[in-house]
Design a protein around this motif. Structure first.
Motif, PDB file in Angstrom:
ATOM      1  N   PHE A  95      -3.892   4.678   2.460  1.00  0.00           N
ATOM      2  CA  PHE A  95      -2.480   5.306   1.300  1.00  0.00           C
ATOM      3  C   PHE A  95      -2.560   7.095   1.110  1.00  0.00           C
ATOM      4  N   ALA A  96      -1.464   7.718   1.804  1.00  0.00           N
ATOM      5  CA  ALA A  96      -1.242   8.860   1.165  1.00  0.00           C
ATOM      6  C   ALA A  96       0.326   9.053   0.651  1.00  0.00           C
ATOM      7  N   PRO A  97       0.381   9.011  -0.614  1.00  0.00           N
ATOM      8  CA  PRO A  97       1.633   8.918  -1.565  1.00  0.00           C
ATOM      9  C   PRO A  97       2.395  10.264  -1.341  1.00  0.00           C
ATOM     10  N   ILE A  98       3.436  10.468  -1.057  1.00  0.00           N
ATOM     11  CA  ILE A  98       4.393  11.618  -1.369  1.00  0.00           C
ATOM     12  C   ILE A  98       4.820  11.535  -2.732  1.00  0.00           C
ATOM     13  N   THR A  99       5.561  10.533  -3.284  1.00  0.00           N
ATOM     14  CA  THR A  99       5.524  10.024  -5.110  1.00  0.00           C
ATOM     15  C   THR A  99       4.238   9.713  -5.845  1.00  0.00           C
ATOM     16  N   HIS A 100       3.635   9.833  -6.289  1.00  0.00           N
ATOM     17  CA  HIS A 100       2.732   9.951  -7.224  1.00  0.00           C
ATOM     18  C   HIS A 100       2.807   7.902  -7.565  1.00  0.00           C
ATOM     19  N   PRO A 101       1.807   7.627  -7.577  1.00  0.00           N
ATOM     20  CA  PRO A 101       2.064   5.995  -7.812  1.00  0.00           C
ATOM     21  C   PRO A 101       2.282   5.269  -9.220  1.00  0.00           C
ATOM     22  N   ASP A 102       1.456   6.899  -9.932  1.00  0.00           N
ATOM     23  CA  ASP A 102       1.525   6.712 -11.829  1.00  0.00           C
ATOM     24  C   ASP A 102       3.094   7.356 -12.257  1.00  0.00           C
ATOM     25  N   GLU A 103       4.403   7.478 -10.848  1.00  0.00           N
ATOM     26  CA  GLU A 103       5.112   8.235 -11.208  1.00  0.00           C
ATOM     27  C   GLU A 103       6.962   7.172 -11.089  1.00  0.00           C
ATOM     28  N   LEU A 104       6.347   6.063 -11.306  1.00  0.00           N
ATOM     29  CA  LEU A 104       7.142   5.300 -10.401  1.00  0.00           C
ATOM     30  C   LEU A 104       8.509   4.776 -11.384  1.00  0.00           C
ATOM     31  N   VAL A 105       9.852   4.533 -11.628  1.00  0.00           N
ATOM     32  CA  VAL A 105      10.945   4.769 -11.955  1.00  0.00           C
ATOM     33  C   VAL A 105      11.902   3.925 -11.958  1.00  0.00           C
ATOM     34  N   ALA A 106      12.145   2.721 -12.367  1.00  0.00           N
ATOM     35  CA  ALA A 106      12.527   1.255 -12.027  1.00  0.00           C
ATOM     36  C   ALA A 106      14.729   2.088 -11.763  1.00  0.00           C
ATOM     37  N   GLY A 107      15.047   2.167 -10.476  1.00  0.00           N
ATOM     38  CA  GLY A 107      16.291   2.366 -10.010  1.00  0.00           C
ATOM     39  C   GLY A 107      16.260   3.797  -9.276  1.00  0.00           C
ATOM     40  N   GLU A 108      14.964   3.941  -9.112  1.00  0.00           N
ATOM     41  CA  GLU A 108      14.734   5.808  -8.118  1.00  0.00           C
ATOM     42  C   GLU A 108      13.594   4.784  -7.088  1.00  0.00           C
ATOM     43  N   THR A 109      13.515   5.722  -6.012  1.00  0.00           N
ATOM     44  CA  THR A 109      13.177   5.445  -4.393  1.00  0.00           C
ATOM     45  C   THR A 109      11.111   6.259  -4.539  1.00  0.00           C
ATOM     46  N   ALA A 110      10.628   5.363  -4.001  1.00  0.00           N
ATOM     47  CA  ALA A 110       9.406   6.023  -3.893  1.00  0.00           C
ATOM     48  C   ALA A 110       9.513   6.130  -2.162  1.00  0.00           C
ATOM     49  N   ARG A 111       8.897   6.986  -2.047  1.00  0.00           N
ATOM     50  CA  ARG A 111       8.362   7.389  -0.939  1.00  0.00           C
ATOM     51  C   ARG A 111       6.666   7.405  -1.092  1.00  0.00           C
ATOM     52  N   PHE A 112       5.842   6.602   0.405  1.00  0.00           N
ATOM     53  CA  PHE A 112       4.437   5.942   0.348  1.00  0.00           C
ATOM     54  C   PHE A 112       4.440   6.600   1.548  1.00  0.00           C
ATOM     55  N   ARG A 113       3.187   7.795   2.327  1.00  0.00           N
ATOM     56  CA  ARG A 113       2.814   7.356   3.455  1.00  0.00           C
ATOM     57  C   ARG A 113       1.810   6.543   3.926  1.00  0.00           C
ATOM     58  N   PHE A 114       1.517   5.777   4.495  1.00  0.00           N
ATOM     59  CA  PHE A 114       0.698   5.153   5.828  1.00  0.00           C
ATOM     60  C   PHE A 114      -0.703   6.059   6.785  1.00  0.00           C
ATOM     61  N   LEU A 115      -1.461   6.355   6.923  1.00  0.00           N
ATOM     62  CA  LEU A 115      -1.649   6.397   8.108  1.00  0.00           C
ATOM     63  C   LEU A 115      -2.824   5.887   8.821  1.00  0.00           C
ATOM     64  N   VAL A 116      -3.289   6.186  10.003  1.00  0.00           N
ATOM     65  CA  VAL A 116      -3.836   4.715  10.947  1.00  0.00           C
ATOM     66  C   VAL A 116      -4.965   5.661  11.434  1.00  0.00           C
ATOM     67  N   ASP A 117      -6.436   6.430  10.860  1.00  0.00           N
ATOM     68  CA  ASP A 117      -6.959   7.257  11.738  1.00  0.00           C
ATOM     69  C   ASP A 117      -6.567   8.220  11.658  1.00  0.00           C
ATOM     70  N   GLY A 118      -5.661   8.105  10.843  1.00  0.00           N
ATOM     71  CA  GLY A 118      -5.556  10.032  10.088  1.00  0.00           C
ATOM     72  C   GLY A 118      -4.144  10.501  10.611  1.00  0.00           C
ATOM     73  N   LYS A 119      -3.405   8.947  11.878  1.00  0.00           N
ATOM     74  CA  LYS A 119      -2.057   9.402  12.260  1.00  0.00           C
ATOM     75  C   LYS A 119      -0.921   8.682  11.402  1.00  0.00           C
ATOM     76  N   PRO A 120       0.282   8.831  11.771  1.00  0.00           N
ATOM     77  CA  PRO A 120       1.313   8.147  10.949  1.00  0.00           C
ATOM     78  C   PRO A 120       1.097   7.091  11.368  1.00  0.00           C
ATOM     79  N   ALA A 121       0.818   5.953  10.891  1.00  0.00           N
ATOM     80  CA  ALA A 121       1.211   4.775  11.114  1.00  0.00           C
ATOM     81  C   ALA A 121       2.738   4.220  11.158  1.00  0.00           C
ATOM     82  N   ALA A 122       3.375   4.034  12.010  1.00  0.00           N
ATOM     83  CA  ALA A 122       4.503   4.181  12.640  1.00  0.00           C
ATOM     84  C   ALA A 122       5.096   2.434  13.024  1.00  0.00           C
ATOM     85  N   GLY A 123       6.082   2.418  12.248  1.00  0.00           N
ATOM     86  CA  GLY A 123       6.527   0.397  12.372  1.00  0.00           C
ATOM     87  C   GLY A 123       5.501  -0.651  11.571  1.00  0.00           C
ATOM     88  N   LEU A 124       4.364   0.602  10.477  1.00  0.00           N
ATOM     89  CA  LEU A 124       3.627  -0.498   9.557  1.00  0.00           C
ATOM     90  C   LEU A 124       5.075  -1.969   8.619  1.00  0.00           C
TER      91      LEU A 124
END
Length: 279
Positions: A180-209
């Motif tokens: 888990f490599a979040p772009i939006t900090h997970p302790d700054e989540l607010v209802a009505g706003e969109t969060a962006r979280f990046r996932f990696l597999v072996d250090g590379k983007p986990a596309a289609g996860l």
């Protein structure tokens, strides 16, 4: 049943069943995720249950639970206790920044047959538990074995809490497995706003996860409210929060990139609990 075997079986069950269909889910629930100053404490419940954040099945054991301080060094778990349906512990947040609390599991599981009789192998990698028999390993599979099935299993179950201003050191990745490599900090989540979280597999983007997001409180709703989301080509997941509250997020992935001899696949999972606040 030995505690570490029970945990391993629970983890394997979660990895083998789609999250939205799984009867039992592992979770960590902090008393809060955002604290002011450095004199606060967070209390964490840890359990496996049918309905999220209700204690109705079994506790998560604490022998594998760890605390990472904001600088990435190991912290202390205090006042730990395990009851019939849940475990509970405290962490003193005596340093400013974002803390990580959770477990990281890695194992090899499988089975083989000799003379038509099936024998199972598997156990966590690491020191043996006191009094527990050593589990069979891949090296114990005899030459005349048939129906050999070996799978690498790994999983992370983490939460994040912040004292004062949020920091990002605890999100440093290892380049191994599903992370888990979040772009939006997970302790700054607010209802009505969109969060962006990046996932990696072996250090590379986990596309289609495939990622499942479920709000707590199912016990008081007719509908579970689960959403099945998918990461983009860059491994980024966009999540909007319709209401404030605690949410359970789970990602699972199976591929054929196992490194253990005779293993044909690896199964990976990531679980976190997120608090979404009102605007």
């Amino acid at each position: 049943m030995k505690p570490f075997v029970a945990r391993l079986m629970a983890a394997a069950a979660l990895l083998s069943i789609p999250a939205a269909l799984s009867a039992h889910r592992m979770w960590l629930l902090p008393s809060a995720t955002v604290f002011s100053g450095t004199d606060g404490w967070v209390t964490v419940d840890a359990a496996v249950s049918n309905d999220l954040f209700f204690f109705d099945h079994q506790p998560l054991r604490l022998d594998g639970m760890k605390v990472w301080q904001p600088d990435g060094s190991e912290g202390a778990l205090q006042n730990g206790a395990t009851g019939r349906y849940r475990s509970v512990f405290d962490v003193k947040l005596d340093k400013p920044g974002t803390w990580k609390i959770g477990t990281q599991m890695s194992a090899v599981m499988g089975s083989f047959k000799v003379g038509g009789v099936e024998t199972r192998i598997g156990g966590r990698r690491g020191p043996p538990q006191p009094g527990a028999p050593a589990p069979l390993t891949v090296a114990d599979i005899p030459a005349n074995a048939t129906d050999v099935k070996v799978t690498e299993v790994s999983g992370r179950n983490e939460i994040f809490v912040t004292a004062g201003a949020p920091t990002t050191t605890v999100f440093k990745t290892t380049g191994k497995g599903l992370e888990f490599a979040p772009i939006t900090h997970p302790d700054e989540l607010v209802a009505g706003e969109t969060a962006r979280f990046r996932f990696l597999v072996d250090g590379k983007p986990a596309a289609g996860l495939k990622v499942t997001v479920i709000p707590g409180g199912k016990r008081y709703r007719n509908d579970e409210g689960a959403r099945e989301l998918t990461t983009g080509a860059d491994g980024v997941l966009n999540v909007d929060w319709p209401t404030a509250g605690m949410y359970w997020l789970n990602a699972t992935l199976t591929d054929g990139k196992a490194t253990t001899p005779r293993a044909t696949e690896r199964r990976m999972s990531y679980v976190t609990t997120l608090e979404v606040l009102t605007p």
